[in-house]
Scaffold this motif. Structure first.
Motif, short mmCIF file in Angstrom:
data_model
loop_
_atom_site.label_atom_id
_atom_site.label_comp_id
_atom_site.label_asym_id
_atom_site.label_seq_id
_atom_site.Cartn_x
_atom_site.Cartn_y
_atom_site.Cartn_z
N UNK A 1 10.14 -3.44 4.59
CA UNK A 1 8.74 -3.78 4.67
C UNK A 1 8.52 -4.98 5.58
N UNK B 1 -1.97 -10.00 8.39
CA UNK B 1 -1.79 -9.09 7.27
C UNK B 1 -2.00 -7.64 7.69
N UNK C 1 -6.91 -12.32 4.90
CA UNK C 1 -6.64 -10.93 4.55
C UNK C 1 -7.95 -10.15 4.58
N UNK C 2 -7.84 -8.83 4.53
CA UNK C 2 -9.04 -8.00 4.52
C UNK C 2 -9.97 -8.43 3.40
N UNK D 1 4.84 -13.61 8.43
CA UNK D 1 3.92 -14.10 7.41
C UNK D 1 3.48 -12.95 6.52
N UNK D 2 3.43 -13.20 5.21
CA UNK D 2 3.01 -12.18 4.24
C UNK D 2 2.01 -12.80 3.29
N UNK D 3 1.20 -11.94 2.70
CA UNK D 3 0.12 -12.43 1.86
C UNK D 3 0.10 -11.64 0.56
N UNK E 1 9.19 -6.57 11.07
CA UNK E 1 8.02 -6.12 11.81
C UNK E 1 8.32 -5.63 13.20
N UNK F 1 2.49 -4.80 10.77
CA UNK F 1 3.77 -5.51 10.69
C UNK F 1 4.14 -6.31 11.93
N UNK G 1 -5.34 1.67 -2.33
CA UNK G 1 -3.96 2.14 -2.40
C UNK G 1 -3.37 2.24 -1.00
N UNK G 2 -4.26 2.26 -0.01
CA UNK G 2 -3.76 2.42 1.35
C UNK G 2 -4.15 1.23 2.20
N UNK G 3 -3.40 1.02 3.27
CA UNK G 3 -3.65 -0.14 4.09
C UNK G 3 -4.89 0.06 4.94
N UNK H 1 -11.69 -2.65 -1.92
CA UNK H 1 -10.58 -3.24 -1.15
C UNK H 1 -9.53 -3.77 -2.10
N UNK H 2 -9.99 -4.38 -3.19
CA UNK H 2 -9.05 -4.98 -4.13
C UNK H 2 -8.13 -3.94 -4.75
N UNK I 1 -3.66 -17.49 -4.56
CA UNK I 1 -3.36 -16.74 -3.34
C UNK I 1 -2.09 -17.35 -2.76
N UNK J 1 0.83 -1.20 0.00
CA UNK J 1 0.00 0.00 0.00
C UNK J 1 0.87 1.26 0.00
N UNK J 2 0.28 2.34 -0.49
CA UNK J 2 1.02 3.60 -0.58
C UNK J 2 1.58 4.04 0.77
N UNK J 3 0.74 3.92 1.83
CA UNK J 3 1.22 4.40 3.13
C UNK J 3 2.36 3.53 3.67
N UNK J 4 2.29 2.21 3.34
CA UNK J 4 3.39 1.33 3.76
C UNK J 4 4.66 1.68 2.98
N UNK K 1 -5.26 2.58 7.83
CA UNK K 1 -4.85 3.95 7.53
C UNK K 1 -5.61 4.98 8.36
N UNK L 1 -13.66 1.87 7.13
CA UNK L 1 -13.01 0.66 6.63
C UNK L 1 -12.69 -0.30 7.77
#
Lengths: 638, 300
Positions: free
Chosen positions: A60, B138, B190-191, A78-80, A63, B141, B274-276, B270-271, A87, A36-39, B279, B245
């Motif tokens: 990234x 997810x 995940x979300x 863990x990452x997704x 953690x 971090x 751009x932001x987590x 959601x798909x 998936x 994501x942009x903020x990440x 946020x 959200x």
């Protein structure tokens, strides 16, 4: 692709400290638009603060504050991410500190593992250790990503030198599917996009490889095992047993046995919140009800009457020691195996394995991160299969009763066989399959490895399946001649000949066909264990029967070869006049006409005998055998 | 022969059900933490499935700060009554009475008192030995580092550097006197999985997840609802089409501009987000490791 049809792949990544593992995962996430942009903004900030020119995607992944401070990875993360096809769950395991503990934790459930190797450094001891652990855990697929190719000018010879060196090592391991990919995680070469700088490489990208690994065949769908988790009893009229089918399949009305009581009954229903099922299979969580009132509780196991696990309290296992406190012989630890707890003591250390050299050494204890083979005695018998054929019933953990820490991970090889054990008659009545329960199964006197060394090739089973007249025997016989020329030790098991001899008591009902194939499989196994290449030509119309045969052999040592040929063409060929007889009603249950043929869904090889000549077909199979390193690739034109 | 394979959502479902059953079988007094949000709704459905046709096997516990959205309280009471679960509501009454509020007390301190403090008190008060939570790896971090069964010491604290190995599906549930376990059956969701599953299963959720016009002020790019009482009187109130959200306390939960009024639209949003997901959660933004810090203190 509709979201509900996507499949799931769990993969573990591992590498040494600076092999660029985090960067590689960061690259996968970035290019599949999973950051994501903020990440991204946050890691951009961190990268800048640390004085890097490029954004380091590695940040990234770290953690924990301590990880970011020290620039190291402490524990599994863990990452997704997903692509339109699949998936993915990544378990990122640190490669240095406590690598065994972490790797085993992170990789125990993985379908696939990626080992990173720094192209500049070549194959390090670490890379070998990681391969060894992957082999121990029997992770079915391994990808070796040779990273930092940009720093060696994308040189072909550097890559192939590493491939050769690693292959030399991995031959000693129990790993059957290895793919090597040259990548640059930092620049993105061959990660998601095919690199323009390595035109010499004709394989796929890493992501493409991950998207296409076939995992369905890795599951055990033969041995039905249902460890009972909970008893569900909402009212007097309902008593069900909740659990997860860890392997195999089941349908209502099937005859089952409850372990350890040995009581027999049948499945009454498969109950779920979403309604009753007519069939359930491995990895489903369901509730089973039984036709009879039988005492069943947590820790019991429901299995099929004719397919029992081993029931023993002396086990031989490989364990990884995971506790700061050293292991002590004869201490009563707590074992958790499926849903059952028992007391378990390690009675003997068979050997410790030096993970760097793979040498076996005598030992009287295991320290943190040490691995070896032991004998264990449990206070009550447990119901298990060897880990190799069933991860769920072949694995266990040991818990220290004082600290409650998880101190070891164990993988069962087999029951311990000492002479004195055989004098006590096991009173357990396991139904028909235990007809000769006093017969001792002996281990191999001469290891397969030694026989293979003598033969100069690996033992391997080629299972030819297809309609009558599809060319199984013709091609197998030609192949046999060709392999003989290569100096191979070969056995050809011909379906028709079997019917005259060993299986002359069998007909063509599905039960008899199943038995026919079972016998063929067992015979093939004897030849296999003696180091032969075994060519088996059996119509073997049912997928379940073929799956059974497959389960008899180590992964990577069995190939199903589907002889693809149109029924009309087979009928035209009719080498033995059988189609004619069948059509005139002289033969009942004839495959293709009055009995079904289940086309293999995922054979190792499909040979189109309709459009290829016998020679071409044999060429293809020969090429396949060489590509799997079953026989050495040397030209024998004398 | 059928393919004998499960779609990934069904695989996640089956894995979660297995975890829930292990908890009920092995702990003496488990509780499910219920935060009223979408993840809680999914977790409840999974528990219904895991023990069907049996009764809902543990109480739900809501740690209330008193600052939740009115729609959340309404939904909570109706939802719990409908599924027939016992609902426990716990608050840190002492500090709420003293006027603890994120704007006055500070976000971190307020959270620590009204959420973490209240949770630890409640676990002790009821003697719960396992608490199921809807946190997902997810999301954040430090949560990516969590085990499914997360051991907490007598003070509810998480020690990320010293976690128990967790192997295959074999969970070590043994604990010493005073210790508790947090269990996260949704660890691998995940979300997007959550929303897909809500749609597939038609699971009820709080209506404020859907977009409608709301009176907000815009502060540092976050849409703060006027209703929250956390609004700076000098800023201009605007009416914006927006939704929430993720849900938390009103003063610390911003809305996001959105036109999604149906589940399909939310899934689409959601798909392509751009932001987590978090946020809009002020709690995560106070420092680089604010969540890790809170978890170490006993937060989820």
């Amino acid at each position: 692709m509709p979201i509900a049809d996507k499949s799931l792949l769990r993969f573990a990544t591992t590498g040494s400290v600076d092999d660029g593992k985090s960067t590689l995962i960061g690259r996968l996430l970035y290019e599949t638009k999973s950051i994501y942009d903020d990440q991204y903004a946050a890691i951009e900030k961190t990268s800048k603060r640390k004085g890097f020119k490029e954004v380091d995607l590695a940040y990234l992944l770290d953690g924990l504050a301590a990880e970011r401070e020290q620039g190291i990875t402490i524990d599994v993360a863990y990452r997704y991410f997903e692509t339109p096809k699949r998936k993915f769950i990544i378990t990122d395991t640190p490669g240095h500190v406590q690598y065994t503990r972490n790797m085993v934790t992170g990789a125990s459930k993985a379908d696939c593992a990626i080992i990173l190797i720094d192209a500049r450094n070549g194959v390090l001891t670490q890379s070998k250790r990681h391969g060894f652990i992957i082999s121990l855990l029997q992770i079915p697929h391994l990808i070796v990503a040779v990273n930092k190719m940009d720093l060696v000018n994308y040189a072909e010879d550097v890559f192939f030198r590493i491939v050769r060196e690693y292959e030399n090592y991995s031959q000693k391991l129990d790993i059957h599917d290895i793919v090597f990919i040259p990548v640059s995680a930092l620049k993105g070469d061959n990660v998601v996009e095919k690199s323009k700088k390595m035109s010499w490489y004709d394989g796929t990208t890493l992501l493409h490889c991950l998207e296409n690994i076939h995992v369905a065949a890795d599951r055990n769908l033969v041995d039905f095992r249902f460890p009972v988790q909970d008893v569900i009893r909402p009212h007097l009229d309902f008593r069900g047993f909740a659990g997860k089918i860890v392997s195999g399949t089941i349908t209502p009305q099937e005859e089952v046995i409850i372990l350890p009581s040995g009581k027999a009954t049948t499945i009454k229903s498969i109950t779920t919140y979403d309604g009753e099922l007519t069939e359930a299979f491995a990895s489903q969580s369901v509730v089973l009800t039984l036709s009879d009132e039988i005492d069943v509780s947590r820790g019991d196991m429901i299995v099929r009457k004719k397919n029992l696990p081993q029931i023993e309290n002396n086990l031989e296992a490989i364990i990884c020691w995971m506790d700061e406190q050293a292991m002590t012989i004869n201490t009563p630890y707590i074992m958790k195996h499926t849903t059952k707890y028992t007391r378990a003591s390690i009675t003997k250390i068979v050997y410790k394995i030096d993970v760097d050299t793979l040498h076996r050494q005598p030992a009287d204890t295991f320290l943190l991160n040490e691995i070896g083979r032991v004998e264990i005695r449990t206070s009550a018998p447990i119901f298990f299969d060897s880990y190799k054929i069933n991860h769920a019933t072949g694995s266990f953990i040991l818990i220290d009763p004082l600290t409650n820490n998880t101190v070891a991970a164990g993988m069962i090889r087999d029951a311990v066989r000492h002479i004195e054990d055989y004098e006590v008659d096991k009173t357990f009545d396991g139904g028909k399959s235990k007809k000769s329960s006093n017969v001792i199964r002996r281990g191999l006197n001469i290891e397969l490895e030694d026989r293979e060394k003598q033969n100069g090739h690996k033992a391997f089973v080629l299972w030819f399946t297809g309609l009558s007249g599809s060319g199984k025997s013709t091609i197998a016989m030609e192949l046999e001649r060709r392999l003989l020329g290569r100096g191979c030790r070969i056995a050809l098991l011909d379906g028709d000949n079997f019917r005259h001899g060993l299986c002359s008591d069998l007909g063509f009902s599905s039960t008899d066909r199943k038995e026919n194939i079972r016998r063929a499989g067992e015979v093939a196994k004897i030849f296999f264990e003696h180091g032969s290449m075994v060519l088996c030509t059996f119509i073997s119309p049912f997928a379940k029967d073929r799956y059974f045969v497959r389960s008899l052999f180590p992964q990577g040592r069995f190939a199903e070869i589907y002889m693809s040929c149109n029924l009309d063409e087979c009928r035209k060929r009719d080498p033995n006049g059988l189609y004619k007889k069948a059509q005139s009603g002289l033969i009942k249950d004839f495959t293709g006409l009055s009995s079904p043929y289940e086309t293999p869904a995922t054979p190792e090889l499909v040979i189109d005998t309709e459009s290829c000549s016998v020679g071409e077909c044999v060429d293809m199979i020969e090429k396949f055998i060489i590509s799997k390193s079953i026989v050495p690739n040397k030209d024998i034109s004398l | 022969m059928s393919s004998f394979s499960l779609s990934y959502l069904k695989q996640l479902e089956s894995e979660s059900i297995h975890i829930l059953r292990e908890v009920v079988a092995e702990f003496k007094n488990p509780v499910m933490l219920y935060s009223v949000g979408k993840d809680s709704s999914v977790m409840v459905r999974l528990a219904q499935k895991a023990f069907y046709p049996g009764k809902f096997p543990f109480p739900l516990m809501h740690i209330d700060t008193g600052y939740k959205f009115p729609e959340m309280y309404e939904f909570r009471d109706a939802f719990c009554a409908k599924i027939g679960a016992k609902l426990i509501v716990e608050k840190n009454e002492e500090w709420i009475a003293k006027g603890c509020h994120p704007l006055k007390t500070g976000v971190d301190k307020c959270c620590s008192l009204l959420k973490t403090g209240a949770l630890l008190d409640a676990l002790r008060k009821h003697g719960f030995d396992a608490a199921l939570g809807g946190a997902r790896r997810e999301e954040e971090k430090s949560r990516a580092k969590e085990r499914v069964f997360s051991l907490r010491d007598a003070f509810g604290q998480w020690d990320p550097k010293n976690q128990r190995p967790e192997l295959w599906d074999i969970y070590n549930t043994r604990i010493n006197e005073g210790e508790t376990v947090r269990v996260f059956p949704l660890s691998n969701w995940t979300e997007q999985d959550i929303w897909e599953y809500i749609k597939l299963e038609q699971i009820p959720i709080v209506p404020i997840y859907f977009a409608r016009k709301r009176e907000v002020i815009i502060s540092n790019g976050i849409l703060i609802p006027v209703l929250s009482g956390a609004v700076d009187a000098h800023k201009k109130v605007k009416s914006v089409l927006c939704r929430f959200r993720s849900l938390g306390c009103m003063p610390c939960t911003g809305a996001i501009a959105s036109v999604a009024t149906t589940l399909d639209e939310i899934i689409g949003e959601v798909r392509s987000a751009k932001k987590s997901e978090r946020e809009n959660r002020v709690i995560d933004l106070t420092s680089d490791s604010s969540m890790e810090q809170k978890k170490k203190e006993g937060y989820f």
